[in-house]
Design a protein around this motif. Sequence first.
Motif, PDB file in Angstrom:
ATOM      1  N   UNK A   1       1.333  -1.514   0.310  1.00 42.79           N
ATOM      2  CA  UNK A   1      -0.064   0.076  -0.203  1.00 42.79           C
ATOM      3  C   UNK A   1       1.564   1.085   0.115  1.00 42.79           C
ATOM      4  N   UNK A   2       0.855   2.049  -1.099  1.00 45.62           N
ATOM      5  CA  UNK A   2       1.394   3.252  -0.961  1.00 45.62           C
ATOM      6  C   UNK A   2       0.038   4.217  -0.221  1.00 45.62           C
ATOM      7  N   UNK A   3       0.749   4.869   0.486  1.00 46.91           N
ATOM      8  CA  UNK A   3       0.599   6.710   1.377  1.00 46.91           C
ATOM      9  C   UNK A   3       1.298   7.568   0.792  1.00 46.91           C
ATOM     10  N   UNK A   4       0.003   8.405   0.557  1.00 42.09           N
ATOM     11  CA  UNK A   4       1.047   9.597  -0.104  1.00 42.09           C
ATOM     12  C   UNK A   4       0.438  11.368   1.693  1.00 42.09           C
ATOM     13  N   UNK A   5       1.449  11.670   1.962  1.00 40.42           N
ATOM     14  CA  UNK A   5       0.906  12.404   2.919  1.00 40.42           C
ATOM     15  C   UNK A   5       1.484  13.886   2.856  1.00 40.42           C
ATOM     16  N   UNK A   6       0.812  15.020   3.403  1.00 40.88           N
ATOM     17  CA  UNK A   6       1.805  16.319   3.405  1.00 40.88           C
ATOM     18  C   UNK A   6       0.564  17.106   5.141  1.00 40.88           C
ATOM     19  N   UNK A   7       2.021  17.584   5.614  1.00 37.93           N
ATOM     20  CA  UNK A   7       1.567  18.311   6.768  1.00 37.93           C
ATOM     21  C   UNK A   7       2.495  19.566   6.779  1.00 37.93           C
ATOM     22  N   UNK A   8       1.567  20.425   6.570  1.00 38.04           N
ATOM     23  CA  UNK A   8       2.057  22.157   5.733  1.00 38.04           C
ATOM     24  C   UNK A   8       2.603  22.566   7.712  1.00 38.04           C
ATOM     25  N   UNK A   9       3.301  23.242   7.770  1.00 38.06           N
ATOM     26  CA  UNK A   9       4.393  23.705   9.479  1.00 38.06           C
ATOM     27  C   UNK A   9       3.131  25.382   9.719  1.00 38.06           C
ATOM     28  N   UNK A  10       2.533  25.690   8.166  1.00 36.59           N
ATOM     29  CA  UNK A  10       2.323  26.798   8.856  1.00 36.59           C
ATOM     30  C   UNK A  10       1.189  26.881   7.470  1.00 36.59           C
ATOM     31  N   UNK A  11       0.095  28.384   7.645  1.00 38.52           N
ATOM     32  CA  UNK A  11      -0.646  28.539   6.953  1.00 38.52           C
ATOM     33  C   UNK A  11      -0.853  28.596   5.941  1.00 38.52           C
ATOM     34  N   UNK A  12      -1.442  28.345   4.850  1.00 36.05           N
ATOM     35  CA  UNK A  12      -2.002  28.718   3.392  1.00 36.05           C
ATOM     36  C   UNK A  12      -1.091  30.054   3.076  1.00 36.05           C
ATOM     37  N   UNK A  13      -1.745  30.930   3.953  1.00 34.99           N
ATOM     38  CA  UNK A  13      -1.574  32.635   3.368  1.00 34.99           C
ATOM     39  C   UNK A  13       0.327  33.060   3.780  1.00 34.99           C
ATOM     40  N   UNK A  14       0.692  32.469   4.871  1.00 36.77           N
ATOM     41  CA  UNK A  14       2.049  32.509   4.788  1.00 36.77           C
ATOM     42  C   UNK A  14       2.644  32.091   4.354  1.00 36.77           C
ATOM     43  N   UNK A  15       2.455  31.448   3.097  1.00 36.18           N
ATOM     44  CA  UNK A  15       3.544  30.412   2.034  1.00 36.18           C
ATOM     45  C   UNK A  15       4.165  32.391   1.001  1.00 36.18           C
ATOM     46  N   UNK A  16       5.536  31.426   0.545  1.00 32.00           N
ATOM     47  CA  UNK A  16       5.846  33.084   0.278  1.00 32.00           C
ATOM     48  C   UNK A  16       5.210  32.600  -1.474  1.00 32.00           C
ATOM     49  N   UNK A  17       4.881  33.827  -1.791  1.00 32.23           N
ATOM     50  CA  UNK A  17       4.547  33.813  -3.152  1.00 32.23           C
ATOM     51  C   UNK A  17       5.401  34.298  -4.114  1.00 32.23           C
TER      52      UNK A  17
ATOM     53  N   UNK B   1       5.758  23.367  -1.420  1.00 38.85           N
ATOM     54  CA  UNK B   1       7.363  23.162  -0.535  1.00 38.85           C
ATOM     55  C   UNK B   1       8.303  22.943  -1.414  1.00 38.85           C
ATOM     56  N   UNK B   2       9.372  22.136  -1.052  1.00 36.46           N
ATOM     57  CA  UNK B   2      10.888  22.480  -1.920  1.00 36.46           C
ATOM     58  C   UNK B   2      11.002  20.876  -1.967  1.00 36.46           C
ATOM     59  N   UNK B   3      11.966  20.407  -2.712  1.00 33.69           N
ATOM     60  CA  UNK B   3      12.554  18.721  -2.805  1.00 33.69           C
ATOM     61  C   UNK B   3      13.379  18.540  -3.565  1.00 33.69           C
ATOM     62  N   UNK B   4      14.792  18.499  -2.758  1.00 35.53           N
ATOM     63  CA  UNK B   4      16.077  18.196  -3.272  1.00 35.53           C
ATOM     64  C   UNK B   4      15.741  17.014  -4.403  1.00 35.53           C
ATOM     65  N   UNK B   5      16.112  17.046  -5.880  1.00 35.62           N
ATOM     66  CA  UNK B   5      15.532  15.979  -6.969  1.00 35.62           C
ATOM     67  C   UNK B   5      16.701  15.211  -6.809  1.00 35.62           C
ATOM     68  N   UNK B   6      18.020  15.457  -6.746  1.00 37.45           N
ATOM     69  CA  UNK B   6      19.835  15.477  -7.346  1.00 37.45           C
ATOM     70  C   UNK B   6      20.599  15.460  -6.919  1.00 37.45           C
ATOM     71  N   UNK B   7      21.256  14.588  -6.705  1.00 36.57           N
ATOM     72  CA  UNK B   7      23.204  15.677  -6.275  1.00 36.57           C
ATOM     73  C   UNK B   7      23.834  14.236  -6.976  1.00 36.57           C
ATOM     74  N   UNK B   8      24.876  15.118  -7.529  1.00 34.94           N
ATOM     75  CA  UNK B   8      25.560  13.909  -8.422  1.00 34.94           C
ATOM     76  C   UNK B   8      27.278  14.798  -8.153  1.00 34.94           C
ATOM     77  N   UNK B   9      27.932  14.797  -9.174  1.00 32.38           N
ATOM     78  CA  UNK B   9      29.581  15.566  -9.321  1.00 32.38           C
ATOM     79  C   UNK B   9      29.700  16.172  -9.417  1.00 32.38           C
ATOM     80  N   UNK B  10      31.323  16.477  -9.778  1.00 33.21           N
ATOM     81  CA  UNK B  10      31.196  18.113  -9.966  1.00 33.21           C
ATOM     82  C   UNK B  10      30.680  18.696 -11.349  1.00 33.21           C
TER      83      UNK B  10
END
Length: 156
Positions: free
Chosen positions: A14-30, A69-78
């Motif tokens: 079973x796959x689960x997706x959750x979202x737990x914001x730590x602030x109100x929607x009105x406080x999100x940067x635009x 939100x922000x998500x790191x997608x990858x980390x590589x080399x030089x």
Amino acid sequence: MSVQVQNSFFSISELKVSYQPKFKASERPQITTSQNAYDIFYRHWNHDIIEMTEQCYMLLLNRANKVIGIKELSSGGMAGTIIDPKVVFSVALKSLCAGIILAHNHPSNSLKPSEADVTLTRRLVEAGKLLDLQVLDHIILTKHSGFYSFADEGIL
């Protein structure tokens, strides 16, 4: 009457997706400009390795271009990092965002996009259209030289 089916070689996870914001929607940067996006990316970047390792992050935005939100997608080399479109869009779809902005750094401090950068960005824009998910910008950033915006340069 209840029927139970037993099949020893047939299991489903079973796959689960959750979202737990730590602030109100009105406080999100635009995000209204590429500078806004760059500022957020730069604040969240790992500055201990920005000139050593190429990384890619993604901002997830709602319809009003407010940051979910922000998500790191990858980390590589030089010299590069792998950005897998399947990972990009799986994260975007799971977050139910309306748009994304990508960013990656160039440890060399060059803001010039490579052909691979341009090709990948165009592929992601086209894939996003099929999913009704806008790729709003792709930003290249460096520690000392500022940033390059694909949207500002008309590449998107």
